[in-house]
Scaffold this active site. Structure first.
Site, PDB file in Angstrom:
ATOM      1  N   TYR A 153      37.116  46.313  45.400  1.00  0.00           N
ATOM      2  CA  TYR A 153      36.663  46.005  46.762  1.00  0.00           C
ATOM      3  C   TYR A 153      36.263  47.234  47.580  1.00  0.00           C
ATOM      4  O   TYR A 153      35.694  47.083  48.657  1.00  0.00           O
ATOM      5  CB  TYR A 153      37.731  45.207  47.518  1.00  0.00           C
ATOM      6  N   LYS A 207      43.886  45.474  33.049  1.00  0.00           N
ATOM      7  CA  LYS A 207      43.109  45.193  31.826  1.00  0.00           C
ATOM      8  C   LYS A 207      42.850  46.551  31.157  1.00  0.00           C
ATOM      9  O   LYS A 207      41.705  46.934  30.892  1.00  0.00           O
ATOM     10  CB  LYS A 207      41.796  44.471  32.181  1.00  0.00           C
ATOM     11  N   ASP A 239      44.830  38.653  32.265  1.00  0.00           N
ATOM     12  CA  ASP A 239      44.558  37.291  31.784  1.00  0.00           C
ATOM     13  C   ASP A 239      45.863  36.636  31.324  1.00  0.00           C
ATOM     14  O   ASP A 239      46.161  35.485  31.670  1.00  0.00           O
ATOM     15  CB  ASP A 239      43.489  37.284  30.670  1.00  0.00           C
ATOM     16  N   ASP A 263      44.032  39.888  44.659  1.00  0.00           N
ATOM     17  CA  ASP A 263      43.429  38.816  45.454  1.00  0.00           C
ATOM     18  C   ASP A 263      43.448  37.508  44.653  1.00  0.00           C
ATOM     19  O   ASP A 263      43.880  36.459  45.138  1.00  0.00           O
ATOM     20  CB  ASP A 263      41.994  39.223  45.822  1.00  0.00           C
ATOM     21  N   ASP A 267      46.370  34.008  44.914  1.00  0.00           N
ATOM     22  CA  ASP A 267      45.977  32.609  45.157  1.00  0.00           C
ATOM     23  C   ASP A 267      46.496  31.714  44.035  1.00  0.00           C
ATOM     24  O   ASP A 267      46.927  30.579  44.271  1.00  0.00           O
ATOM     25  CB  ASP A 267      44.450  32.467  45.261  1.00  0.00           C
TER      26      ASP A 267
HETATM   27  C1  IPM Z   1      42.599  37.864  51.241  1.00  0.00           C
HETATM   28  C2  IPM Z   1      41.248  37.327  51.550  1.00  0.00           C
HETATM   29  C3  IPM Z   1      40.304  38.474  51.856  1.00  0.00           C
HETATM   30  C4  IPM Z   1      40.241  39.393  50.669  1.00  0.00           C
HETATM   31  C5  IPM Z   1      38.899  38.026  52.217  1.00  0.00           C
HETATM   32  C6  IPM Z   1      38.887  37.007  53.316  1.00  0.00           C
HETATM   33  C7  IPM Z   1      38.035  39.213  52.533  1.00  0.00           C
HETATM   34  O1  IPM Z   1      40.761  36.553  50.517  1.00  0.00           O
HETATM   35  O2  IPM Z   1      43.203  38.504  52.103  1.00  0.00           O
HETATM   36  O3  IPM Z   1      43.082  37.654  50.125  1.00  0.00           O
HETATM   37  O4  IPM Z   1      39.421  39.200  49.795  1.00  0.00           O
HETATM   38  O5  IPM Z   1      41.013  40.301  50.585  1.00  0.00           O
HETATM   39 MN    MN Z   2      42.155  36.220  48.939  1.00  0.00          MN
END
Ligand code: IPM
Ligand code: MN
Length: 371
Positions: A153, A207, A239, A263, A267
């Protein structure tokens, strides 16, 4: 100040600690989540003698649309001088920069601008929460430590593209890796180990079998791990980690990883503990920290009393804990815990709480006053 005055000052400080926080409501469901959380923090603070002073700082896609930048001038300085920051989710899919990425996301501006290098994401399955997998409460309790200032990022806004092709690059540095890995091991020292065996463990997720950048990440991990012989150093390819977080989450205690992997896998973890609406996070640097849900601003359900505010409420509790108010933070966390355990909050398969956002707020407020 004579000595009597200073004693009086000390005593009154102890009775009434001042806490100066900035709130950034954000976009979409952000304002309603922050509103819910502020009510709960105010009540918890008044019950524990913390004098909460709040100021508001705009930020996000709405601000970007109006001004061309995600934050107002001087915002970073105002955030730096606060004791801490509670931020709502930001971003609106319709607000785009000329390069096609979203405007007003703030990840780069805040995380890099404030050098909050550690993104701390607790993933815990609470009693009374319906999960997508068959895990029992208590069997999922780990901390994802996501590097927040470099990795893939760092390329945001800096990749190259033409009509036919685009390229983003991942940057891993020795220094950036060492500080995040050290942070992860320090967190492990404060925890009580993995649910499976009570062993304090830090898992390096990468990885390194494929990419040189990850091979450096792993090399630095091993070097730092040698300073923590009391914590088990573990490795898992990303993975395989996605698989293991679903099939054997009880193995994990603390996981440390590059920004993009963190990230994605946070999730995934959220999906196993009741959804994104359950998961708080902290962005922590040497002298500044801000706290926010891990999810986005869900504009489709904004303003309809449909959003689950628990991720934001727990972010508020993390913020209080970070500011040294563990008792106030525990009051909020325990209220959430007992409200779920008693069946007073339930999350529908859509991710919305039964009864709506405001009902959750009321329930948590009521549980604050129980004991
Ligand atoms: C997170 C979010 C952010 C990220 C986005 C909204 C830029 O998904 O905090 O995980 O990618 O870091
Ligand atoms: Mn996120």
């Amino acid at each position: 100040m004579n000595s009597l005055d200073s004693i009086t000052a000390l005593t009154s400080k102890k009775q009434q600690a001042d806490l100066n926080l900035v709130i950034m409501p954000g976009d979409g469901i952000g304002p309603e989540l922050v509103h819910s959380t502020v009510q709960i923090m105010q009540q918890a603070c008044s019950m524990t003698g913390v004098n909460l002073n709040l100021s508001e700082e705009p930020g996000g896609a709405g601000v970007y649309e109006a001004t061309g930048a995600g934050l107002l001038g001087g915002a970073l300085d105002r955030l730096r001088i606060a004791d801490g920051v509670l931020k709502g989710p930001v971003g609106l899919p319709s607000v785009r920069k000329p390069d096609g990425t979203e405007g007003g996301l703030l990840g780069g501006l805040l995380r890099i601008g404030l050098d909050t290098f550690a993104n701390v994401r607790p993933v815990r399955l609470r009693a009374g929460v319906r999960a997508a997998t068959r895990a029992e409460p208590g069997s999922i309790d780990y901390l994802i430590v996501r590097e927040n200032t470099e990795g893939l990022y760092l390329s945001r806004g800096a990749g190259v593209r033409n009509h036919h092709a685009a390229s983003d690059q991942m940057l891993i540095t020795r220094e950036g890796t060492a500080r995040i890995v050290r942070f992860a091991f320090e967190q492990a020292l404060r925890r009580s180990g993995a649910p499976r065996d009570g062993v304090r463990r830090v898992t390096c997720v990468d990885k390194s079998n494929v990419l040189r950048s990850f091979a450096l990440f792993r090399e630095v991990f091993d070097e730092v791990a040698a300073d923590y012989p009391m914590v088990e150093a573990d490795h898992c390819y990303a993975d395989a980690a996605a698989h293991a977080l679903v099939t054997e989450p009880e193995r994990f205690d603390v996981l440390v990883m590059e920004n993009f992997l963190g990230d994605i896998l946070s999730d995934l973890g959220a999906g196993t503990v009741g959804g994104l609406g359950m998961c708080p996070s902290g962005n922590i640097g040497e002298d500044t920290a801000y706290f926010e849900p891990i999810h986005g601003s869900a504009p489709l359900i904004a303003g309809r009393n449909l959003a689950n505010p628990v991720s934001q409420i727990l972010s508020g509790a993390m913020l209080l804990n970070h500011c040294g108010h563990a008792e106030t933070a525990d009051l909020i966390d325990s209220a959430v815990e007992s409200a779920f355990a008693g069946g007073h909050i339930s999350i529908l398969p859509t991710g919305s709480p039964a009864g709506g956002t405001e009902a959750v707020t009321e329930t948590v407020l009521n549980h604050l006053s129980v004991d």
